[in-house]
Design a protein around this motif. Sequence first.
Motif, short mmCIF file in Angstrom:
data_model
loop_
_atom_site.label_atom_id
_atom_site.label_comp_id
_atom_site.label_asym_id
_atom_site.label_seq_id
_atom_site.Cartn_x
_atom_site.Cartn_y
_atom_site.Cartn_z
N ARG A 48 0.82 -1.21 0.00
CA ARG A 48 0.00 0.00 0.00
C ARG A 48 0.85 1.26 0.00
N ASN A 49 1.88 1.23 0.81
CA ASN A 49 2.76 2.41 0.90
C ASN A 49 3.51 2.65 -0.42
N LYS A 74 3.29 5.99 -2.63
CA LYS A 74 4.48 6.77 -3.02
C LYS A 74 4.51 7.01 -4.52
N ASN A 75 4.19 5.95 -5.28
CA ASN A 75 4.21 6.08 -6.74
C ASN A 75 3.18 7.11 -7.21
N LEU A 76 2.00 7.06 -6.58
CA LEU A 76 0.96 8.00 -6.98
C LEU A 76 1.35 9.44 -6.60
N GLU A 77 1.89 9.61 -5.40
CA GLU A 77 2.29 10.95 -4.97
C GLU A 77 3.41 11.49 -5.87
N ASP A 78 4.36 10.63 -6.30
CA ASP A 78 5.41 11.06 -7.22
C ASP A 78 4.80 11.51 -8.55
N SER A 79 3.76 10.78 -8.97
CA SER A 79 3.09 11.15 -10.23
C SER A 79 2.39 12.48 -10.09
N TYR A 80 1.74 12.68 -8.91
CA TYR A 80 1.05 13.95 -8.68
C TYR A 80 2.05 15.11 -8.69
N LYS A 81 3.19 14.83 -8.13
CA LYS A 81 4.21 15.87 -8.04
C LYS A 81 4.74 16.23 -9.42
N ARG A 82 5.01 15.20 -10.27
CA ARG A 82 5.53 15.45 -11.61
C ARG A 82 4.52 16.21 -12.46
N ASN A 83 3.24 15.92 -12.23
CA ASN A 83 2.19 16.56 -13.03
C ASN A 83 1.79 17.91 -12.46
N ILE A 87 -9.71 8.54 -4.25
CA ILE A 87 -10.56 8.11 -5.38
C ILE A 87 -9.79 7.23 -6.36
N ASP A 88 -8.52 6.98 -6.03
CA ASP A 88 -7.74 6.12 -6.93
C ASP A 88 -8.08 4.66 -6.61
N PRO A 89 -8.55 3.89 -7.59
CA PRO A 89 -8.99 2.51 -7.33
C PRO A 89 -7.85 1.58 -6.90
N THR A 90 -6.68 1.80 -7.44
CA THR A 90 -5.53 0.93 -7.07
C THR A 90 -5.17 1.12 -5.60
N TYR A 91 -5.09 2.39 -5.19
CA TYR A 91 -4.75 2.68 -3.78
C TYR A 91 -5.87 2.22 -2.85
N ALA A 92 -7.13 2.44 -3.28
CA ALA A 92 -8.26 2.02 -2.43
C ALA A 92 -8.25 0.51 -2.22
N ASP A 93 -7.93 -0.24 -3.28
CA ASP A 93 -7.87 -1.71 -3.14
C ASP A 93 -6.74 -2.11 -2.19
N ALA A 94 -5.60 -1.47 -2.28
CA ALA A 94 -4.47 -1.77 -1.39
C ALA A 94 -4.80 -1.43 0.05
N GLN A 95 -5.53 -0.31 0.24
CA GLN A 95 -5.91 0.10 1.59
C GLN A 95 -6.88 -0.90 2.20
#
Length: 373
Positions: free
Chosen positions: A154-155, A159-168, A181-189
Amino acid sequence: MNWLRKARPVLIITGLALVIGSLVGARELTHGASTDAPAKGDAPRAAGGTIVLATVDTDPGPVSYGLPPVLPSGTVIKVFVKDREEVKADQPLYAFDATLPQATVESAKAAVALAETKVAEAKEGKKRHAKSIEVMKKGVEALDDRARDVLGYRNLIKKNLEDSYKRNGFPAEEWEVKLSIDPTYADAQIKYRGAYNELEVEKAKLGALEAVNAQLPIDQAEAAVKQAEAEKAKAQVAVDMCVVKAKTAGTVEQVSISQGTTLGISTRAPALWLIPAGPRVVRAEVEAEFAHRIGNDRIGKQVTISDHSDSKLTYTGTVRGIGSTFLPKRSTAENLLGSDTRVIEAVIDVTDPAPAGKPPLLIGQRVRVNFGQ
């Protein structure tokens, strides 16, 4: 009738004289001075002194045997002794039917066996309990590893999503909304929370299992064994006491039972008497009016013992001890003067209860003791 009225005073005076004479004679017989000269071969007797009634006894005294205290009633199945037979200590005297007490022993044995089975079961339960704890600990460790892996997964996604948010170029304050609202993160959580909850449930189960005192059932079962063994021992005592044994060496007297005799708690007559093999003593009865004459200074002094019905038959003895309390007489014979029945008892060791040329002193025989001046 006139002559009867005239003679009445004479008759009254004569009657009083007879009564007084009888009392004086009885007093002299019981406590008066003895002036008989000793016969040849007799023990020396004091030419006067305090004379009291006494009884020949054993030390310890005769013991009556009857129904054992553990039996409410019993039927004699065998008598091992007869009158005037000498016995040793612990020698069987007679036996009762032990069928019912023996049945109680067998029942108690079964109770002991059952209680011992419960102990074995409790010990086996303790082993199973320890094994369950061991298995559950391994399960908790596995769940903990799984929860850690899921948390790491999950972590990593976070991290990958936050890095993507930062780059964008998304502002940091928007990252939480996007993650939610991210389905991948929600499933991991969801997987992490499921693994974490399962771990906590198993930890609680392990804690509850470890809190159980697995030794307690063993202790309780062992206590039940001890109680059952005590009941068995008690039942065995009842069986053993169905064979009545001599408490001391001695001579059997007055056997009043035979095979088939039934004794109960209301039976008064003894089954037999046992006269202990031991020294013969004389228990002298010192009444209150003569107690001041028989002090402790008499202890160790020689006295003369004479047969109650034949004063020429004399024996010697030594005063062993003198009581300090007025107590009821041991004997049932009535005092000749009919006075106070409480006496001080003096115990006298008989030098020789069966001297040559004289009849032996017998247990229970009434005698007189002359303490001298």
